[in-house]
Design a protein around this motif. Structure first.
Motif, PDB file in Angstrom:
ATOM      1  N   THR A 166       0.850  -1.178   0.000  1.00 38.84           N
ATOM      2  CA  THR A 166       0.000   0.000   0.000  1.00 38.84           C
ATOM      3  C   THR A 166       0.888   1.231   0.000  1.00 38.84           C
ATOM      4  O   THR A 166       2.120   1.122   0.104  1.00 38.84           O
ATOM      5  N   GLY A 167       0.302   2.395  -0.106  1.00 38.91           N
ATOM      6  CA  GLY A 167       1.071   3.627  -0.090  1.00 38.91           C
ATOM      7  C   GLY A 167       0.282   4.739   0.565  1.00 38.91           C
ATOM      8  O   GLY A 167      -0.906   4.915   0.279  1.00 38.91           O
ATOM      9  N   LEU A 168       0.940   5.499   1.442  1.00 37.57           N
ATOM     10  CA  LEU A 168       0.272   6.589   2.166  1.00 37.57           C
ATOM     11  C   LEU A 168       0.785   7.965   1.763  1.00 37.57           C
ATOM     12  O   LEU A 168       0.343   8.961   2.320  1.00 37.57           O
ATOM     13  N   HIS A 169       1.716   7.996   0.816  1.00 31.72           N
ATOM     14  CA  HIS A 169       2.280   9.283   0.451  1.00 31.72           C
ATOM     15  C   HIS A 169       2.812   9.215  -0.961  1.00 31.72           C
ATOM     16  O   HIS A 169       3.382   8.209  -1.377  1.00 31.72           O
ATOM     17  N   GLN A 170       2.613  10.299  -1.695  1.00 30.47           N
ATOM     18  CA  GLN A 170       3.125  10.406  -3.056  1.00 30.47           C
ATOM     19  C   GLN A 170       3.966  11.672  -3.149  1.00 30.47           C
ATOM     20  O   GLN A 170       3.438  12.782  -3.032  1.00 30.47           O
ATOM     21  N   ASP A 171       5.289  11.521  -3.295  1.00 32.75           N
ATOM     22  CA  ASP A 171       6.160  12.686  -3.420  1.00 32.75           C
ATOM     23  C   ASP A 171       5.774  13.497  -4.651  1.00 32.75           C
ATOM     24  O   ASP A 171       5.486  12.936  -5.715  1.00 32.75           O
ATOM     25  N   GLU A 172       5.806  14.818  -4.490  1.00 39.72           N
ATOM     26  CA  GLU A 172       5.456  15.682  -5.623  1.00 39.72           C
ATOM     27  C   GLU A 172       6.416  15.495  -6.789  1.00 39.72           C
ATOM     28  O   GLU A 172       6.041  15.643  -7.946  1.00 39.72           O
ATOM     29  N   GLY A 173       7.650  15.168  -6.504  1.00 40.15           N
ATOM     30  CA  GLY A 173       8.631  15.000  -7.571  1.00 40.15           C
ATOM     31  C   GLY A 173       8.597  13.638  -8.232  1.00 40.15           C
ATOM     32  O   GLY A 173       9.307  13.402  -9.201  1.00 40.15           O
ATOM     33  N   GLU A 174       7.782  12.716  -7.706  1.00 36.12           N
ATOM     34  CA  GLU A 174       7.712  11.355  -8.235  1.00 36.12           C
ATOM     35  C   GLU A 174       6.434  11.166  -9.050  1.00 36.12           C
ATOM     36  O   GLU A 174       5.369  11.641  -8.675  1.00 36.12           O
ATOM     37  N   HIS A 175       6.547  10.447 -10.156  1.00 35.65           N
ATOM     38  CA  HIS A 175       5.370  10.100 -10.937  1.00 35.65           C
ATOM     39  C   HIS A 175       4.613   8.965 -10.254  1.00 35.65           C
ATOM     40  O   HIS A 175       5.185   8.137  -9.554  1.00 35.65           O
ATOM     41  N   LEU A 176       3.314   8.941 -10.480  1.00 33.22           N
ATOM     42  CA  LEU A 176       2.555   7.763 -10.091  1.00 33.22           C
ATOM     43  C   LEU A 176       3.062   6.567 -10.892  1.00 33.22           C
ATOM     44  O   LEU A 176       3.596   6.728 -11.998  1.00 33.22           O
ATOM     45  N   PRO A 269       7.729  -7.603  -3.611  1.00 30.04           N
ATOM     46  CA  PRO A 269       8.655  -6.686  -4.287  1.00 30.04           C
ATOM     47  C   PRO A 269       8.423  -6.522  -5.783  1.00 30.04           C
ATOM     48  O   PRO A 269       8.905  -5.563  -6.376  1.00 30.04           O
ATOM     49  N   ARG A 270       7.677  -7.451  -6.406  1.00 30.37           N
ATOM     50  CA  ARG A 270       7.476  -7.350  -7.852  1.00 30.37           C
ATOM     51  C   ARG A 270       6.214  -6.572  -8.208  1.00 30.37           C
ATOM     52  O   ARG A 270       5.760  -6.593  -9.349  1.00 30.37           O
ATOM     53  N   ASP A 271       5.646  -5.889  -7.260  1.00 35.60           N
ATOM     54  CA  ASP A 271       4.432  -5.103  -7.474  1.00 35.60           C
ATOM     55  C   ASP A 271       4.726  -3.939  -8.420  1.00 35.60           C
ATOM     56  O   ASP A 271       5.558  -3.085  -8.125  1.00 35.60           O
ATOM     57  N   PRO A 272       4.039  -3.873  -9.592  1.00 36.74           N
ATOM     58  CA  PRO A 272       4.275  -2.749 -10.498  1.00 36.74           C
ATOM     59  C   PRO A 272       3.552  -1.482 -10.055  1.00 36.74           C
ATOM     60  O   PRO A 272       3.771  -0.419 -10.627  1.00 36.74           O
ATOM     61  N   VAL A 273       2.682  -1.583  -9.061  1.00 39.92           N
ATOM     62  CA  VAL A 273       1.916  -0.423  -8.593  1.00 39.92           C
ATOM     63  C   VAL A 273       2.562   0.164  -7.344  1.00 39.92           C
ATOM     64  O   VAL A 273       3.129   1.257  -7.371  1.00 39.92           O
ATOM     65  N   PHE A 274       2.458  -0.558  -6.238  1.00 35.63           N
ATOM     66  CA  PHE A 274       3.072  -0.072  -5.008  1.00 35.63           C
ATOM     67  C   PHE A 274       4.497  -0.607  -4.933  1.00 35.63           C
ATOM     68  O   PHE A 274       4.752  -1.682  -4.421  1.00 35.63           O
TER      69      PHE A 274
END
Length: 907
Positions: A166-176, A269-274
């Motif tokens: 899962t993910g709780l934060h998205q850095d502004e400098g990072e793409h989804l 670790p092979r998750d292409p999303v998170f």
């Protein structure tokens, strides 16, 4: 919760007696909370039917586009552990109500947090109706965000938090992630998520699922209307600060940072999303969290890995306080060594005017001859590099990945990092690009120091960490831009030298219990594991190696396994690495070994069994000087895999005056035992009454400070506590001052290895004889479970290896556990079998008869299992580190296919 009998308005509702694979009817429930109809899975009825009251409740929240079905194995595991599991279908998802939601106005994160709070209040898991029993939120994907938000809003009820991918934060400098960016495109979003099941199908394709399981996942999402919330979830991803849910997500992230509760992070670790960066962010918010990375697993982690088993076991340890096993003494061994920092010997040698000019590290090259670094030069470079690294931002506790071939550059970098109190991450180049990628990403270093090829891979494959080039001062701007490094080690040394002239000093030394290094295993029984050693355990390892190898400043050392040269430096012994491919020890030739011994005046030599085999095979290429230098060697050590007495004895051809020894150990505990050839022969003569097939390979008595016990094995499983009784075959269990601190980010693996606190389960199988010597018979993962009992492979392989022309052998089991048949796979010298006879498949008749005869002789005094088949391969697969540990699991799979009539190819 109030029942809901009339759900005809809910298109995706199901009857109470409807089942899905793995879900009994008793788990499926409906109710009303917050004015909305809910469907959820709940194992409480089954718990009480078994006469159990739950210890607490696991509140499981699914993500997008799944539903509560994803948690079915957790509900089942909860029954055995007496934990209630409530897995909810979020509103609009699964078989819960689908309230109208206009396009572009999805149900927002804040609403979902309110929804779940109303649901748990109604169910008595929170609020005024809470019964005081602990609640553990468990979330996956966007369900992890909702579960985290619930925990942050309900600290009183929350006993712990478990999150998976899962993910709780998205850095502004990072793409989804690319898949989410694609799904969010205006021209793609409606068609991929709502009008068609494309988004759902793409998610299901990330796991290897049976068709009936896929059908269960698809069941609630048969129409566009039923998939509206799938689109809504994607629309509600806070991709930028102006998004309506961005502020709520920030509140959730801040909330778990303040949550002082045990936490477990389970990751594919092979998750292409998170991706791994989301795990890294979670660790920054939950620095106390336990982590387990399931190598090879992807996004649908509960389908790819045993999330249920690990989660419930963790709950039993952290919340219920249940130990792994019964008590086993953890009293001190009585031989604890005084602590000496690992750089002490180098500092002493480099500071002494008499020894400073003597060779410390000699790197042999094929063209340029020996490259010698003195103790004074090594100490000066190490101290200046440490100052430069400190000035560039390397701090105590940070991780530094060293991707440098063995030699003076690696030695200086390693000791500089250790002196700063940073944690050195060391993985063999022999792991290959994919293996190194797993290792580096898994360790998540803050910095990387590497050669140009390594930095190119780091940039291309997005390995984490600030990068430094292991090179001199010359660094062109285009190369710096291309590889993305902040500087070179030459520049850092120059900077440190200037700082030293100005009176700068290094920071305080790290404490003995601080993490020192993460060393990766060879990967012979699965993906390489990161092993964490503290400064204390490293210091004990160096002292023990120095004792059994008799290393000292007066006794130079040749390391046929290049990383061992680092241990030589730590003992104060001059070391040399022969000219060879360091990623393939079997490339060591007698000529290269002789030249290295001559260059340094070696007293001791180390080489793995495969390196020894090739050196013996190429003895004809020895020069007179090389032969004379090897005649001066006093100790030869072979380690990395068990070696038979007959094969060890062959080293006497090269080293006529050396004592031949074979210590036994592993990355987690090096060494454990030690024995000489003479002692092996004595042990074998005393074991004359034991079937050779039952003996294995004698590896000697425990080294000072180490205790060895055996956990008996029957039918492939351990039974009872470890014992020192003789002739009990089972898993080897050890303890000592140089045993690892833990596995890195592998909580379940560490828990498995510490069944008895203070002791390490090695995964090796063997027995103790009446004198207390240890015999290794194989690996737990390679036991052959026949209908006549357990068969261990090493004794059988030793018998086959004595046949003329056999280079390697593997004894494997084929067939169902409990009725497996013994199959022997051999690799022969090409000079013995050429052309068609050398092709993989069934062994030639003559070779087959010889192998069967050798096995029959080995079992003569103890007939157990006949050889069902003899197969031949051009090359038996081995580990990348020593080229010696046979990959029996891979060979067993190959052999099963061949014997079943499948296509014959290389294993």
């Amino acid at each position: 919760m109030t029942g809901a009998d009339d759900l005809t308005a809910n298109e995706s509702s199901v009857r109470r007696d409807e089942l899905w694979p793995g879900v009994p009817a008793s788990w499926s429930h409906h109710g009303v909370a917050g004015g909305l109809h809910w469907h959820y899975l709940d194992n409480l009825t089954d718990l009480r039917a078994a006469g159990l009251e739950p210890r607490g409740t696991i509140l499981a929240v699914h993500g997008n586009p799944t539903w509560s079905y994803v948690w079915r194995t957790v509900l089942d595991a909860g029954l055995a552990a007496a934990w209630r599991v409530v897995a909810v279908d979020q509103i609009g998802m699964g078989h819960s109500e689908r309230p109208p939601s206009p396009p572009g106005q999805p149900r927002r994160l804040g609403q979902r947090l309110d929804d779940l709070a109303a649901f748990t209040d109604e169910l008595g898991l929170s609020g005024a109706t809470w019964d005081g029993r602990p609640v553990i939120p468990l979330g996956h994907d966007w369900g992890g965000v909702v579960a985290s938000g619930w925990a942050g809003r309900h600290p009183r009820e929350t006993a712990a938090l478990i999150l998976t991918n899962t993910g709780l934060h998205q850095d502004e400098g990072e793409h989804l992630p690319a898949l989410l960016r694609l799904a969010l495109m205006p021209g793609v979003l409606p068609g991929a998520t709502e009008r068609s099941p494309a988004f759902l199908q793409a998610t299901l394709a990330l796991a290897d699922l049976d068709e009936d399981v896929k059908d269960a996942y698809r069941a609630p999402y048969r129409s566009a209307r039923s998939r509206a919330a799938i689109r809504g979830f994607v629309e509600d991803i806070p991709a930028h600060p102006g998004h309506p849910s961005h502020e709520t997500l920030a509140e959730v992230a801040a909330g778990i940072s303040d949550l002082e509760r045990p936490a477990l992070l389970l990751w594919g670790p092979r998750d292409p999303v998170f991706q791994e960066r989301y795990l890294h962010d979670l660790l920054q918010r939950l620095p106390h969290a336990d982590v387990h990375r399931f190598e090879g697993a992807s996004h649908l982690l509960p389908e790819d890995a045993d999330v249920a088993g690990v989660a419930l076991r963790w709950i039993q340890r952290r919340i219920d306080g249940l130990p792994a096993a019964g008590p086993l003494t953890t009293d001190p061994t009585g031989t604890e060594r005084p602590f000496q920092p690992i750089w002490s010997a180098m500092q002493e040698q480099g500071s002494d005017p008499q020894s400073a000019a003597r060779p410390a590290v000699v790197a042999m090259t094929e063209d340029a001859g020996p490259q010698i670094t003195t103790w004074g030069e090594l100490l000066e470079r190490t101290e200046h590099l440490a100052l430069g690294l400190s000035d560039s931002g390397v701090r105590a506790g940070q991780r530094v990945s060293l991707l440098i071939p063995p030699g003076p550059e690696l030695t200086a970098a390693l000791f500089a990092v250790l002196r700063l109190g940073a944690v050195a991450v060391v993985a063999d180049a022999g792991l290959g690009v994919s293996g190194l990628t797993r290792a580096v990403r898994g360790a998540r270093p803050d910095h990387i120091i590497g050669i140009e090829r390594a930095l190119a891979a780091a940039r291309t494959l997005r390995w984490p960490g600030q990068r430094y080039l292991a090179a001199g001062l010359e660094s062109s701007p285009w190369r710096r831009r291309a590889l993305g490094y902040a500087g070179t080690t030459g520049e850092l040394v120059e900077r440190g030298e200037g700082m030293a002239r100005r009176g700068a000093s290094l920071p305080g030394e790290p404490a003995p219990e601080d993490d020192a290094a993460i060393l990766f295993t060879s990967g012979s029984t699965g993906p390489a594991k990161g092993v964490v050693h503290t400064h204390r355990s490293l210091s004990a390892m160096v002292a023990t190696v120095a004792e059994i190898c008799q290393l000292s400043p007066e006794r130079p050392f040749v390391a046929g396994f290049a990383p061992f040269a680092l241990l030589g430096t730590a003992t104060g012994a001059p070391s040399a690495v022969p000219a060879m491919d360091v990623t393939a020890p079997a490339t060591l030739t007698a000529a290269a070994l002789g030249e290295a011994a001559a260059a340094i005046g070696a007293s001791a030599v180390f080489a793995s069994p495969s390196a020894l085999e090739n050196a013996v095979r190429t003895a004809g290429g020895l020069s007179g000087a090389g032969r004379e230098a090897l005649a001066q060697v006093e100790i030869f050590l072979s380690a990395g895999a068990p070696i038979s007495a007959s094969r060890l004895a062959r080293a006497q051809q090269l080293l006529p005056n050396a004592s031949l020894r074979t210590p036994y150990g592993m990355t987690e505990a090096l060494p454990v035992t030690n024995i000489s050839l003479e002692e092996i022969l004595e042990a074998e003569s005393q074991a004359a009454g034991v079937s050779p097939a039952r003996r294995g390979t004698c590896v000697g008595f425990p080294v000072p400070g180490v205790e060895v016990r055996i956990a008996a094995v029957e039918a492939g499983a351990r039974v009872g506590d470890p014992t020192q009784d003789p002739h009990v075959t089972g898993e080897v269990v050890v303890r000592g001052p140089h045993v690892k601190d833990r596995y890195d980010r592998l909580w379940a693996t560490e828990d498995d290895s510490r069944t008895w606190p203070g002791w390490h389960r090695t995964g090796d199988v063997g027995h103790l004889d009446t004198s207390g010597r240890l015999w290794i018979e194989g690996r737990m993962a390679h036991l052959i479970t026949s209908d006549r009992g357990i068969v261990t492979p090493v004794g059988i392989e030793n018998a086959v290896l004595d046949l003329p022309g056999v280079l390697r052998a593997a004894a494997v089991g084929v067939g169902p556990a409990g009725t497996q048949r013994l199959v022997v796979v051999v690799e022969t010298d090409p000079a013995f079998h050429r052309g068609a006879l050398a092709a993989p498949g069934l062994a030639p008749p003559g070779l087959s008869r010889a192998v069967r005869s050798a096995c029959a002789d080995a079992f003569a005094s103890d007939p157990v299992v006949p050889v069902s088949a003899v197969l031949r391969v051009p090359v038996i697969p081995t580990d990348v580190r020593h080229n010696a540990k046979v990959d029996r699991s891979r060979l067993a799979t190959w052999a099963a296919g061949v014997l079943a009539g499948g296509k014959v190819g290389a294993p």
